[in-house]
Design a protein around this motif. Structure first.
Motif, PDB file in Angstrom:
ATOM      1  N   UNK A 363       0.823  -1.214   0.000  1.00 41.50           N
ATOM      2  CA  UNK A 363       0.000   0.000   0.000  1.00 41.50           C
ATOM      3  C   UNK A 363       0.853   1.259   0.000  1.00 41.50           C
ATOM      4  N   UNK A 364       1.939   1.235   0.772  1.00 41.82           N
ATOM      5  CA  UNK A 364       2.811   2.409   0.826  1.00 41.82           C
ATOM      6  C   UNK A 364       3.511   2.616  -0.515  1.00 41.82           C
ATOM      7  N   UNK A 365       4.000   1.554  -1.115  1.00 39.16           N
ATOM      8  CA  UNK A 365       4.673   1.681  -2.411  1.00 39.16           C
ATOM      9  C   UNK A 365       3.698   2.192  -3.476  1.00 39.16           C
ATOM     10  N   UNK A 366       2.489   1.645  -3.503  1.00 38.46           N
ATOM     11  CA  UNK A 366       1.505   2.074  -4.504  1.00 38.46           C
ATOM     12  C   UNK A 366       1.137   3.541  -4.330  1.00 38.46           C
ATOM     13  N   UNK A 367       0.943   3.962  -3.084  1.00 38.65           N
ATOM     14  CA  UNK A 367       0.574   5.363  -2.825  1.00 38.65           C
ATOM     15  C   UNK A 367       1.732   6.293  -3.162  1.00 38.65           C
ATOM     16  N   UNK A 368       2.941   5.893  -2.772  1.00 37.86           N
ATOM     17  CA  UNK A 368       4.119   6.722  -3.065  1.00 37.86           C
ATOM     18  C   UNK A 368       4.289   6.910  -4.563  1.00 37.86           C
ATOM     19  N   UNK A 369       4.038   5.856  -5.338  1.00 37.98           N
ATOM     20  CA  UNK A 369       4.170   5.978  -6.795  1.00 37.98           C
ATOM     21  C   UNK A 369       3.238   7.053  -7.344  1.00 37.98           C
ATOM     22  N   UNK A 370       1.987   7.026  -6.939  1.00 32.39           N
ATOM     23  CA  UNK A 370       1.021   7.979  -7.495  1.00 32.39           C
ATOM     24  C   UNK A 370       1.285   9.412  -7.023  1.00 32.39           C
ATOM     25  N   UNK A 371       1.661   9.572  -5.765  1.00 31.24           N
ATOM     26  CA  UNK A 371       1.974  10.912  -5.254  1.00 31.24           C
ATOM     27  C   UNK A 371       3.210  11.466  -5.954  1.00 31.24           C
ATOM     28  N   UNK A 372       4.194  10.617  -6.158  1.00 32.63           N
ATOM     29  CA  UNK A 372       5.405  11.079  -6.840  1.00 32.63           C
ATOM     30  C   UNK A 372       5.117  11.478  -8.281  1.00 32.63           C
ATOM     31  N   UNK A 373       4.261  10.707  -8.961  1.00 32.36           N
ATOM     32  CA  UNK A 373       3.897  11.063 -10.333  1.00 32.36           C
ATOM     33  C   UNK A 373       3.287  12.459 -10.374  1.00 32.36           C
ATOM     34  N   UNK A 374       2.436  12.763  -9.420  1.00 36.69           N
ATOM     35  CA  UNK A 374       1.806  14.074  -9.371  1.00 36.69           C
ATOM     36  C   UNK A 374       2.837  15.161  -9.084  1.00 36.69           C
ATOM     37  N   UNK A 375       3.703  14.895  -8.128  1.00 35.63           N
ATOM     38  CA  UNK A 375       4.723  15.891  -7.778  1.00 35.63           C
ATOM     39  C   UNK A 375       5.640  16.170  -8.968  1.00 35.63           C
ATOM     40  N   UNK A 376       6.048  15.104  -9.662  1.00 30.28           N
ATOM     41  CA  UNK A 376       6.966  15.294 -10.772  1.00 30.28           C
ATOM     42  C   UNK A 376       6.290  15.985 -11.953  1.00 30.28           C
ATOM     43  N   UNK A 377       4.976  15.753 -12.122  1.00 31.00           N
ATOM     44  CA  UNK A 377       4.254  16.366 -13.231  1.00 31.00           C
ATOM     45  C   UNK A 377       4.091  17.873 -13.044  1.00 31.00           C
ATOM     46  N   UNK A 378       4.119  18.316 -11.797  1.00 25.35           N
ATOM     47  CA  UNK A 378       3.983  19.745 -11.518  1.00 25.35           C
ATOM     48  C   UNK A 378       5.333  20.411 -11.418  1.00 25.35           C
ATOM     49  N   UNK A 379       5.395  21.404 -10.604  1.00 22.10           N
ATOM     50  CA  UNK A 379       6.623  22.178 -10.485  1.00 22.10           C
ATOM     51  C   UNK A 379       7.517  21.669  -9.361  1.00 22.10           C
TER      52      UNK A 379
END
Length: 385
Positions: A363-379
């Motif tokens: 669960x932590x790995x899956x959540x971290x992946x999606x949050x990181x994708x969002x962070x990297x897509x922004x500024x």
């Protein structure tokens, strides 16, 4: 891209390092080239030995010692060979969880085993000590620990006083004749987050005695015995100050360390952050990730993730936190340096299922992946959220 993780253990579920590695796994799914530095985190209490030992290339040690009831227990501690440092949790030798409810009685529980662990580490070459003193079952003023290190706490007949707070009732003399010679070479950093004095209304007997099994009459007696013990110590050891903040920690173990050894009492998270040199890693990071099993208003009052966030904000870093569950007033963490936090549960499950190690890591790995994708897509700034 450089990311630093420093996540406290999800107690009963994931260790600090397991949580950090799970985050790294999720991030690498989204960005195989990201550099993720997994650092240990703890607050000086439960989990500190595991976090510092595994996160700093140390080794785990096991030693049989005298438990709080006077019977043998196996205590695990860590040694960080590079610095000759022993990492010890006193609760492993004299903790309240080692005493069944029906046997809790601070008149008889002893810190002797804590001294035996220290002695074992000294014999293995350690001269630096990090010791967490939370969760004790004792109220003996640390005399048991000191006896194990060679101090004499003698009654009127010249015999060692018995274990437990009751021994203080008959204490007449303190001697140094047989103290371990190596003790004078040792330095102790004591993780202590309470400010109680040794004696009085805010002393260890009055505040913590009842939860260790003390009756009201026992509290009065133990407080008087500790006062007499401090007065006797003060005649021979100039550092003795029973009113100093923290001397009442762990049933007076704080007083014992400050009076009889070269010790300082410090915030547990401060010790861990300094020993792991986390600030050096954060300074060069693009993103800082922290968290703990449950984040709530108590987290915001200075628990380990807030310590990480404070360091990160010195350098203007974005701080993301992950948690097993967000409790009451968790949003207060946003006021203390955590830009956004994310619970990791992804569907409705029982608490037992959620806390299974494999489930929690996934669960932590899956959540971290999606949050990181969002962070990297922004500024990469807090405006993303």
């Amino acid at each position: 891209m450089k990311i630093v993780t420093a996540i406290d253990s999800f107690k009963g579920s994931m260790t600090s390092m397991e949580a950090g590695r799970a985050v790294a796994e999720g991030i690498h799914r989204a960005d195989a080239g990201a550099e993720v530095l997994v650092r240990p985190l703890a607050d000086g209490g439960e989990g500190t030995v595991e976090a510092l030992t595994s996160g700093m290339n140390g080794s785990r040690q096991q030693v049989q010692v005298t438990g709080p009831l006077g019977t043998p227990v196996i205590c695990e501690y860590g040694i960080i060979e590079a610095s000759g440092t022993a990492v010890i949790e006193m609760a492993g030798a004299a903790g309240i969880t080692l005493v069944p409810d029906e046997k809790r009685n601070p008149l008889y529980t002893t810190t002797y085993g804590v001294g035996e662990v220290i002695r074992d580490a000294i014999k293995k070459g350690c001269r630096r000590f990090i010791i967490g003193i939370g969760g004790s079952a004792t109220n003996d003023g640390g005399t048991g620990m000191l006896q194990a290190l060679g101090y004499g706490f003698l009654d009127k007949n010249g015999n060692q006083i018995p274990f437990g707070a009751r021994g203080l009732k008959v204490l007449e003399t303190i001697t140094e004749t047989h103290v371990l010679q190596e003790l004078k070479e040792c330095r102790f950093r004591i993780a202590c987050d309470v400010t109680n004095s040794l004696c009085g209304e805010q002393g260890c007997s009055a505040v913590f005695g009842p939860q260790k099994g003390a009756t009201p009459s026992m509290v009065v007696e133990m407080d008087q015995w500790l006062e007499n013990y401090a007065a006797l110590a003060g005649k021979k050891f100039p550092k003795a100050d029973p009113q100093q903040a923290g001397t009442g920690a762990a049933g007076g173990l704080g007083f014992a360390f400050l009076t009889f050894t070269d010790a300082v009492l410090e915030s547990g998270i401060k010790i861990v952050l300094e020993e792991t040199r986390l600030e050096e890693y954060i300074r060069e990071a693009d993103l800082v990730i922290t968290g703990e099993g449950q984040m709530d208003g108590q987290t915001a009052m200075g628990k380990a993730p807030i310590g990480v966030a404070g360091l990160a904000k010195k350098y203007g870093k974005t701080v993301i936190a992950f948690t097993g569950a967000a409790g009451v007033d968790a949003e207060k963490c946003n006021e203390h340096g955590i830009d956004a936090f994310f619970p990791i549960l992804r569907n409705v499950v029982t608490l037992e299922e959620a806390m299974k190690n494999e489930n929690a890591k996934r669960n932590l790995a899956d959540t971290a992946e999606q949050v990181y994708r969002l962070w990297r897509a922004g500024t990469g700034s807090v405006s993303v959220f």
